[in-house]
Design an enzyme around this catalytic site. Structure first.
Site, short mmCIF file in Angstrom:
data_model
loop_
_atom_site.label_atom_id
_atom_site.label_comp_id
_atom_site.label_asym_id
_atom_site.label_seq_id
_atom_site.Cartn_x
_atom_site.Cartn_y
_atom_site.Cartn_z
N SER A 43 0.85 -1.18 0.00
CA SER A 43 0.00 0.00 0.00
C SER A 43 0.89 1.24 0.00
O SER A 43 2.08 1.14 0.26
CB SER A 43 -0.91 0.02 1.22
OG SER A 43 -0.26 0.69 2.29
N LYS A 44 0.28 2.37 -0.27
CA LYS A 44 1.11 3.57 -0.43
C LYS A 44 1.79 3.99 0.88
O LYS A 44 2.72 4.78 0.86
CB LYS A 44 0.31 4.72 -1.04
CG LYS A 44 -0.78 5.31 -0.18
CD LYS A 44 -1.27 6.59 -0.85
CE LYS A 44 -2.18 7.40 0.04
NZ LYS A 44 -3.60 7.05 -0.09
N ARG A 45 1.35 3.42 1.98
CA ARG A 45 1.99 3.72 3.25
C ARG A 45 3.23 2.86 3.52
O ARG A 45 4.00 3.14 4.42
CB ARG A 45 1.00 3.55 4.40
CG ARG A 45 -0.01 4.67 4.49
CD ARG A 45 -1.11 4.35 5.48
NE ARG A 45 -1.85 3.16 5.09
CZ ARG A 45 -2.82 3.15 4.17
NH1 ARG A 45 -3.17 4.26 3.57
NH2 ARG A 45 -3.43 2.02 3.85
N ASP A 46 3.39 1.78 2.76
CA ASP A 46 4.54 0.91 2.99
C ASP A 46 5.83 1.55 2.49
O ASP A 46 5.83 2.16 1.42
CB ASP A 46 4.34 -0.44 2.29
CG ASP A 46 3.22 -1.25 2.92
OD1 ASP A 46 3.17 -1.29 4.17
OD2 ASP A 46 2.39 -1.81 2.18
#
Ligand code: GLU
Length: 454
Positions: A227-230
């Site tokens: 995900s874009k938070r990883d």
């Protein structure tokens, strides 16, 4: 065979996700491998999210990775415009064609696409049906990666919403037809849309392109997509973290594709030559930060010293290790020592700090360890006059002078090295000691030795 035409069709979101980058890259590789064309088409129909800024992040990310497009924004081409927001007249024309063919109807203000054969037109009808209404064959997709996939579309679907805006499936297929796309390479999450797309291609009397659905990228550990938070998910963050575009690009190639001999570090020319659909894996790919870092280190070590210095200077300046006007020769000499040992550019400021700063941190553990063998101050006090007496302050001269001294004392020269290194750097490790002293230079070294003795 006619020319291959592939496209990357992103919907800008403000981030350039590694999954999108991989889709772009695989399309680009396929175009370059086949000598075909790589088209960039911006699917910007969602007005809220499609800002100038979102587009900039995307284009910059692609350029950073070295992905050039043959048709698209900035470069133009015969099938423009390349922004969906500017293609309404084309959609109107294609909609009219479907209407004329009797394949649309209006219901509750929206325009529906009528599937071929006799199908359900509402979900309730579909659920309550006692009779099997679907009389036509299921859609068969001969996916270049997944193999044969069969799927039935059971219900008509909306292609133009009540507010007049065309739906993704419709514009996506219209553009693929209008732009002469021969191969659609995209994420596996779109496999479930493909039967709708094939139905639309057929309704337009067009041959569907070859589909190649590429596997998901899973996060470093545990289940689930990246995900874009990883960490590592956003391409725009790599440059600031000291990653080289060539290394990142090489790594992304390996997310779902591998050459037969499982080689990893390959220059892009070789990847282009070897890239093809049979090498794309069916199984999901897993992001692996360590592998990426290791590849990056290999690329860093190969850089010509001038380029390495050009890359590192702003990073050191940003950390306050050097000032903007640091002497180029000295900087380059230091980096020549550090480059073979560098694991990442992120670690580099700390690694070379003491070459530029006199108030460098001192490693207490190393101090203890050295002191156990002999008093480092008296060792340094012994060496100081030897080094002060040197006519030339180069690695060889330093070495023979110290060897001569050690021999006279009935010692091995290595007995002196840890204290010497510690006195000039506060560390227990680093680049090779003698070349390091040469680079630091007589004045700096002697001043530090004197200070060490106190
Ligand atoms: N705009 C779609 C996406 O970003 C394109 C899908 C496709 O490649 O067909 O997912």
């Amino acid at each position: 065979m006619s020319e291959v035409r592939v496209r990357f069709a992103p919907s800008p979101t403000g981030f350039f996700h590694i999954g999108s980058a991989r889709t772009a890259l695989f399309n680009w590789l396929y175009a370059r491998h086949t000598g075909g064309k790589f088209i960039l088409r911006v699917e910007d129909t969602d007005k809220q999210r499609n800002t100038e800024e979102a587009l900039r992040v995307l284009l910059e990310g692609m350029r950073w990775l070295g992905l050039d497009w043959d048709e698209g924004p900035d470069v133009g081409g015969d099938c423009g415009p390349y922004f969906q927001s500017e293609r309404q007249p084309i959609y109107d024309e294609y909609l009219a064609r479907l209407k004329d063919a009797g394949r649309t109807y209006e219901k509750e203000g929206a325009i529906w696409f009528k599937l071929a054969g006799e199908r359900y037109t509402t979900y309730d009808e579909f659920k309550q049906a006692e009779v099997e209404k679907v009389k036509t064959q299921p859609v068969v997709i001969d996916d270049a990666v997944r193999g044969r996939v069969e799927r039935s579309e059971e219900m008509d679907f909306v292609i133009v919403r009540k507010d007049g805006s065309p739906v993704f499936h419709f514009v996506n297929v219209v553009d693929d037809i209008a732009m002469g796309i021969t191969h659609v390479i995209r994420g596996e999450d779109h496999l479930s849309n493909t039967s709708k797309h094939v139905e639309l291609f057929q309704a337009f009397g067009a041959t569907p392109p070859v589909f190649a659905h590429i596997p998901l990228i899973l996060k470093q550990s545990g289940p689930g997509k990246m995900s874009k938070r990883d960490q590592g998910a956003l391409i725009e963050e790599y440059a600031g973290r000291g990653f080289l575009p060539s290394a990142v690009r090489n790594y992304i190639c390996l997310l779902g594709w591998s050459p037969k001999d499982d080689r990893e570090k390959m220059d892009i020319g070789e990847i282009i030559e070897r890239f093809d659909f049979p090498g794309i894996n069916r199984g999901n790919a897993r992001f692996d930060e360590q592998k990426l870092a290791a590849l990056n280190a290999e690329y860093l070590r190969e850089l010509e010293i001038g380029s390495f210095t050009f890359l590192v200077r702003p990073i050191l300046a940003a950390k306050g290790v050097i000032t903007e006007d640091e002497d180029e020769d000295y900087l380059q000499a230091v980096l020549k020592l550090a480059q073979p040992k560098a694991r990442s550019l992120e670690d580099l400021p700390e690694y070379v700090d003491y070459f530029f700063q006199d108030d460098y941190p001192v490693d207490g553990k190393v101090a203890e360890k050295i002191a156990k063998k002999a008093d480092p101050k008296s060792l340094v006090a012994e060496m100081l006059p030897v080094l002060e007496g040197l006519a030339a302050f180069d690695a060889d001269s330093i070495k023979s002078a110290l060897e001569g001294h050690a021999e006279a004392q009935g010692q091995k020269v290595f007995a002196y090295f840890p204290a010497l290194r510690f006195a000039v750097s506060g560390q227990g490790g680093g680049p090779d000691l003698l070349p390091m002293l040469e680079v630091m230079g007589r004045e700096r070294v002697l001043a530090r030795l004197r200070r060490f003795i106190g």
